[in-house]
Design an enzyme around this catalytic site. Structure first.
Site, PDB file in Angstrom:
ATOM      1  N   HIS A  37     -12.224  11.185  23.554  1.00  0.00           N
ATOM      2  CA  HIS A  37     -12.917  11.203  24.851  1.00  0.00           C
ATOM      3  C   HIS A  37     -14.072  11.748  24.764  1.00  0.00           C
ATOM      4  O   HIS A  37     -15.403  11.388  25.230  1.00  0.00           O
ATOM      5  CB  HIS A  37     -12.090  11.582  25.946  1.00  0.00           C
ATOM      6  CG  HIS A  37     -10.706  11.034  26.063  1.00  0.00           C
ATOM      7  ND1 HIS A  37      -9.627  11.604  26.129  1.00  0.00           N
ATOM      8  CD2 HIS A  37     -10.404   9.486  26.599  1.00  0.00           C
ATOM      9  CE1 HIS A  37      -8.534  10.602  26.071  1.00  0.00           C
ATOM     10  NE2 HIS A  37      -8.885   9.676  26.606  1.00  0.00           N
ATOM     11  N   GLN A 153      -9.350  -4.211  24.387  1.00  0.00           N
ATOM     12  CA  GLN A 153      -9.765  -3.663  25.850  1.00  0.00           C
ATOM     13  C   GLN A 153     -11.439  -3.885  25.739  1.00  0.00           C
ATOM     14  O   GLN A 153     -11.938  -4.317  26.542  1.00  0.00           O
ATOM     15  CB  GLN A 153      -9.440  -2.267  25.973  1.00  0.00           C
ATOM     16  CG  GLN A 153      -9.867  -1.631  27.238  1.00  0.00           C
ATOM     17  CD  GLN A 153      -9.274  -0.215  27.645  1.00  0.00           C
ATOM     18  OE1 GLN A 153      -8.292  -0.271  27.993  1.00  0.00           O
ATOM     19  NE2 GLN A 153      -9.996   0.862  27.064  1.00  0.00           N
ATOM     20  N   SER A 186      -3.914  10.102  23.783  1.00  0.00           N
ATOM     21  CA  SER A 186      -3.177  11.211  24.797  1.00  0.00           C
ATOM     22  C   SER A 186      -1.895  11.022  24.385  1.00  0.00           C
ATOM     23  O   SER A 186      -1.204  12.051  24.832  1.00  0.00           O
ATOM     24  CB  SER A 186      -3.492  10.602  26.308  1.00  0.00           C
ATOM     25  OG  SER A 186      -5.032  10.589  26.576  1.00  0.00           O
TER      26      SER A 186
HETATM   27  P1  AMP Z   1      -7.682   6.387  27.651  1.00  0.00           P
HETATM   28  O1  AMP Z   1      -7.975   7.582  28.327  1.00  0.00           O
HETATM   29  O2  AMP Z   1      -6.706   6.406  26.759  1.00  0.00           O
HETATM   30  O3  AMP Z   1      -7.601   5.142  28.580  1.00  0.00           O
HETATM   31  O4  AMP Z   1      -9.100   6.156  26.799  1.00  0.00           O
HETATM   32  C1  AMP Z   1     -10.197   6.106  27.573  1.00  0.00           C
HETATM   33  C2  AMP Z   1     -11.346   5.836  26.483  1.00  0.00           C
HETATM   34  O5  AMP Z   1     -11.146   6.633  25.375  1.00  0.00           O
HETATM   35  C3  AMP Z   1     -10.980   4.206  26.120  1.00  0.00           C
HETATM   36  O6  AMP Z   1     -12.468   3.719  26.093  1.00  0.00           O
HETATM   37  C4  AMP Z   1     -10.600   4.624  24.711  1.00  0.00           C
HETATM   38  O7  AMP Z   1     -10.700   3.538  23.727  1.00  0.00           O
HETATM   39  C5  AMP Z   1     -11.359   5.859  24.315  1.00  0.00           C
HETATM   40  N1  AMP Z   1     -10.533   6.519  23.282  1.00  0.00           N
HETATM   41  C6  AMP Z   1      -9.237   6.758  23.185  1.00  0.00           C
HETATM   42  N2  AMP Z   1      -9.048   7.404  21.931  1.00  0.00           N
HETATM   43  C7  AMP Z   1      -9.946   7.488  21.134  1.00  0.00           C
HETATM   44  C8  AMP Z   1     -10.209   7.814  19.842  1.00  0.00           C
HETATM   45  N3  AMP Z   1      -9.302   8.362  19.093  1.00  0.00           N
HETATM   46  N4  AMP Z   1     -11.539   7.481  19.597  1.00  0.00           N
HETATM   47  C9  AMP Z   1     -12.491   7.148  20.173  1.00  0.00           C
HETATM   48  N5  AMP Z   1     -12.360   6.681  21.394  1.00  0.00           N
HETATM   49  C10 AMP Z   1     -10.767   6.801  21.853  1.00  0.00           C
END
Ligand code: AMP
Length: 290
Positions: A37, A153, A186
């Site tokens: 994030h 997504q 997460s």
């Molecule tokens: P989330 O909180 O899981 O909904 O993720 C929020 C954003 O963070 C989304 O655009 C995810 O694709 C991105 N994200 C989550 N994990 C990673 C990661 N390991 N590397 C890069 N972006 C991430």
């Protein structure tokens, strides 16, 4: 850094930003923030004069048997981290604020949202598209940052933004990984030590495919068999799907083409994890980005 809980206040900030000609970058998240994030936040800070991070665990993208209640939450810690990064606003609405009584609209994308993740998690992408469209309307960003980790997504948000002329530039960001390759998520917090070790099988499977592709393998069935074998060797991991699809429409590719994705979903213990590799033809050969 202002923490905003209401749509009304967030709208006021958006209106004021527009009036002052500020360029807003939005990073939508569900919280329990990690370095993945934060990489999106830094990308936003590099291009925008004001950065808004939304933290909202969106019930509409979980279906009944999923882990909405148990999804990791660490709001206080997230706020401290975002403050130290110099984020301007955190938008953290309640569920009732985003979906007041009587809320009845859903955004659905034909085809794209029914494949792969959409097949495993019916309705998931309707929930994602609906909340992202709402966030775009409330925050009015010029740029919005999404991780390649959630490749389908990202593709869906790009398509929705184009179809509905939303005027937001979608910025894809590289996958951030642990030193042993596990993609940050997460949900990794839900893994016990043994499962944490087993979870590296997703990366190992993708890395094996990368090596096979660099040796000239273009047959996608063969590449998928290798993935199945790597995940199959882990007792605590079970593969939900492994597919190679065209990046444009997420339909299966029999041979590698100009731009494909190798996508994996696996359950490790009780935790569902996804990961992917981008396979692109560059100067006559295929290159794999993990
Ligand atoms: P989330 O909180 O899981 O909904 O993720 C929020 C954003 O963070 C989304 O655009 C995810 O694709 C991105 N994200 C989550 N994990 C990673 C990661 N390991 N590397 C890069 N972006 C991430």
């Amino acid at each position: 850094m202002e923490i905003v809980h209401t749509v009304r206040r967030m709208r006021e900030i958006a209106d004021e930003s527009c009036a002052r000609g500020k360029v807003t970058g939005l990073v939508p998240t569900m919280g329990a923030l990690h370095a993945g994030h934060f990489s999106l936040v830094r990308a936003a800070q590099a291009e925008s004069s004001r950065v808004v991070v939304s933290i909202f665990v969106n019930p509409k993208q979980f279906w009944p048997n999923e882990d909405f209640e148990n999804y990791p939450r660490s709001f206080e810690k997230d706020v401290v981290a975002l403050e130290s990064l110099g984020v301007d606003h955190v938008f953290a609405p309640s569920v009732g604020e985003m979906y007041p009584a009587g809320f009845s609209t859903a955004v659905s994308l034909e085809g794209l949202s029914e494949r792969l993740e959409g097949r495993s998690r019916p309705g998931h992408f309707h929930g994602v598209a609906t909340v992202v469209l709402k966030l775009f309307e409330i925050v009015r960003p010029s740029f919005a940052y999404f991780g390649r980790k959630d490749a389908q997504q990202l593709r869906i948000i790009e398509q929705m933004t184009k179809d509905l002329n939303l005027g937001v530039r979608i910025v894809p960001c590289a996958i951030v990984r642990e030193p042993d390759g596990l993609a940050l998520s997460s949900r990794n917090a839900c893994l016990n030590p043994r499962e944490r070790q087993a979870a590296t099988a997703l990366y190992r499977a993708l890395d094996r495919a990368r090596r096979r592709v660099s040796q000239g393998e273009v047959n996608t069935k063969q590449l998928i068999q290798d993935v199945e074998q790597t995940i199959g060797e882990e007792d605590t991991a079970s593969l939900e799907y492994a597919e190679i699809v065209e990046t444009s429409d997420f339909l299966p590719a029999e041979q590698l083409r100009n731009s494909c994705l190798l996508l994996i979903a696996a359950i490790v213990g009780c935790t569902r994890l996804i990961d992917n590799a981008l396979i692109e033809r560059k100067e006559g050969s295929f290159q794999v980005t993990l």
